[in-house]
Design a protein around this motif. Sequence first.
Motif, short mmCIF file in Angstrom:
data_model
loop_
_atom_site.label_atom_id
_atom_site.label_comp_id
_atom_site.label_asym_id
_atom_site.label_seq_id
_atom_site.Cartn_x
_atom_site.Cartn_y
_atom_site.Cartn_z
N ASP A 16 32.99 -47.52 58.55
CA ASP A 16 33.24 -47.62 59.99
C ASP A 16 33.22 -46.22 60.60
N LEU A 17 33.90 -45.28 59.96
CA LEU A 17 33.93 -43.90 60.45
C LEU A 17 32.52 -43.32 60.50
N ALA A 18 31.74 -43.55 59.48
CA ALA A 18 30.37 -43.04 59.44
C ALA A 18 29.52 -43.65 60.56
N LEU A 19 29.67 -44.95 60.77
CA LEU A 19 28.90 -45.64 61.80
C LEU A 19 29.22 -45.15 63.21
N HIS A 20 30.44 -44.65 63.41
CA HIS A 20 30.87 -44.22 64.74
C HIS A 20 31.00 -42.70 64.85
N SER A 21 30.53 -41.98 63.86
CA SER A 21 30.71 -40.52 63.84
C SER A 21 29.95 -39.80 64.94
N GLU A 23 29.90 -40.54 67.94
CA GLU A 23 30.69 -40.61 69.18
C GLU A 23 31.79 -39.57 69.22
N GLY A 24 31.93 -38.77 68.18
CA GLY A 24 33.01 -37.79 68.09
C GLY A 24 34.07 -38.29 67.13
N PRO A 25 35.24 -37.63 67.13
CA PRO A 25 36.31 -38.07 66.22
C PRO A 25 36.67 -39.53 66.46
N VAL A 26 36.94 -40.24 65.38
CA VAL A 26 37.25 -41.67 65.45
C VAL A 26 38.73 -41.84 65.11
N SER A 27 39.45 -42.55 65.97
CA SER A 27 40.88 -42.75 65.72
C SER A 27 41.08 -43.88 64.70
N LEU A 28 42.17 -43.78 63.97
CA LEU A 28 42.50 -44.84 63.01
C LEU A 28 42.81 -46.14 63.75
N ALA A 29 43.32 -46.04 64.99
CA ALA A 29 43.59 -47.25 65.77
C ALA A 29 42.30 -48.01 66.05
N GLU A 30 41.21 -47.28 66.33
CA GLU A 30 39.93 -47.94 66.56
C GLU A 30 39.42 -48.62 65.29
N ILE A 31 39.52 -47.91 64.17
CA ILE A 31 39.10 -48.50 62.89
C ILE A 31 39.94 -49.72 62.59
N SER A 32 41.24 -49.60 62.81
CA SER A 32 42.16 -50.71 62.58
C SER A 32 41.77 -51.92 63.41
N SER A 33 41.46 -51.70 64.68
CA SER A 33 41.08 -52.79 65.57
C SER A 33 39.78 -53.45 65.14
N VAL A 55 37.32 -36.61 54.46
CA VAL A 55 37.48 -36.65 55.91
C VAL A 55 38.26 -35.42 56.35
N VAL A 56 38.08 -35.08 57.61
CA VAL A 56 38.89 -34.02 58.22
C VAL A 56 39.51 -34.60 59.49
N SER A 57 40.73 -34.18 59.76
CA SER A 57 41.40 -34.68 60.96
C SER A 57 41.17 -33.71 62.11
N PRO A 61 44.15 -34.50 72.18
CA PRO A 61 43.58 -35.63 72.92
C PRO A 61 42.14 -35.87 72.47
N GLY A 62 41.81 -37.11 72.27
CA GLY A 62 40.46 -37.43 71.79
C GLY A 62 40.29 -37.12 70.32
N GLY A 63 41.39 -36.88 69.63
CA GLY A 63 41.34 -36.55 68.21
C GLY A 63 41.12 -37.78 67.36
N GLY A 64 41.09 -37.57 66.09
CA GLY A 64 40.87 -38.64 65.13
C GLY A 64 40.35 -38.05 63.84
N TYR A 65 39.38 -38.71 63.26
CA TYR A 65 38.82 -38.24 61.99
C TYR A 65 37.32 -38.11 62.08
#
Length: 165
Positions: A16-21, A23-33, A55-57, A61-65
Amino acid sequence: MRLTTKGRYAVTAMLDLALHSEEGPVSLAEISSRQGISLSYLEQLFSRLRREKLVVSVRGPGGGYRLGRGHDQVFIAEVVDAVNESLDTTRCKNHGDCQQGEKCLTHHLWSDLSEQIHGFLSSISLADLMKKREIQAVAERQNSQHNQRKAQTINTERLSDQAPA
């Protein structure tokens, strides 16, 4: 072989992180959802993935992984290994003490199978999975559902803000 939810969820979250990378950092809340994985469970998994530099954190604001390296350089076996998931098919955890402290008759068979599975997963990168049409179709469906849920939440918040007190 028994791959538990820890390994499965780690691979799913990394994909999921790779597929959305892009778009910028991906939050765990987005992956969770999108993936239906508990946020607290993802936090535990990403702590291990971060330790292994998969992964790197990104804070603030707008942060994630973000991925620790390119999707073509992250292999599925690494992800599974990072969360300490065993791909061992032996009963003895490959210690060779399966039968009263000695190797059983089929120890080498199951040990070889474990090596084959690990080798197979070592040959598949996140980029390889991202190219599969089936995975792209599932990702599109998940994104659509995720966006619908976000829109419903925003609409509900707007209605509650407009309601007389």
